[in-house]
Scaffold this motif. Structure first.
Motif: not given
Length: 79
Positions: A30, A32-33, A58, A25, A54-55, A36
């Motif tokens: 990037e 993020y999908d 993103d 990161l 992660l937060n 997850r």
């Protein structure tokens, strides 16, 4: 670093996996999908440290804490 995080996760090395994911990161990864939903990161997602990590990179689309507070305020979700 993303693939390294996947490997650590599959080996059950959660802390090392989270560190590798953080490096990915920081290096600009990037997707993020994918983070997850990637099956190889399942072990990392079970960690209480995954979501805050992660937060940091993103912004969450949906703030669960706020939603739960609103539900409680209006009595939603109670049986």
């Amino acid at each position: 670093a993303f693939n390294i995080a996947c490997c650590y996760s599959k080996m059950g090395e959660t802390q090392a996996g989270l560190e590798a994911l953080e490096e990915a990161l920081k290096s600009g990864y990037e997707d993020y999908d994918k983070i997850r939903n990637e099956p190889n990161l399942a072990t990392l997602r079970e960690s209480e440290d995954f979501k805050p990590l992660l937060n940091r990179f993103d912004e969450p689309i949906f703030n669960e804490d706020v939603a739960n507070a609103i539900k409680g305020l209006f009595g939603f979700g109670k049986k």
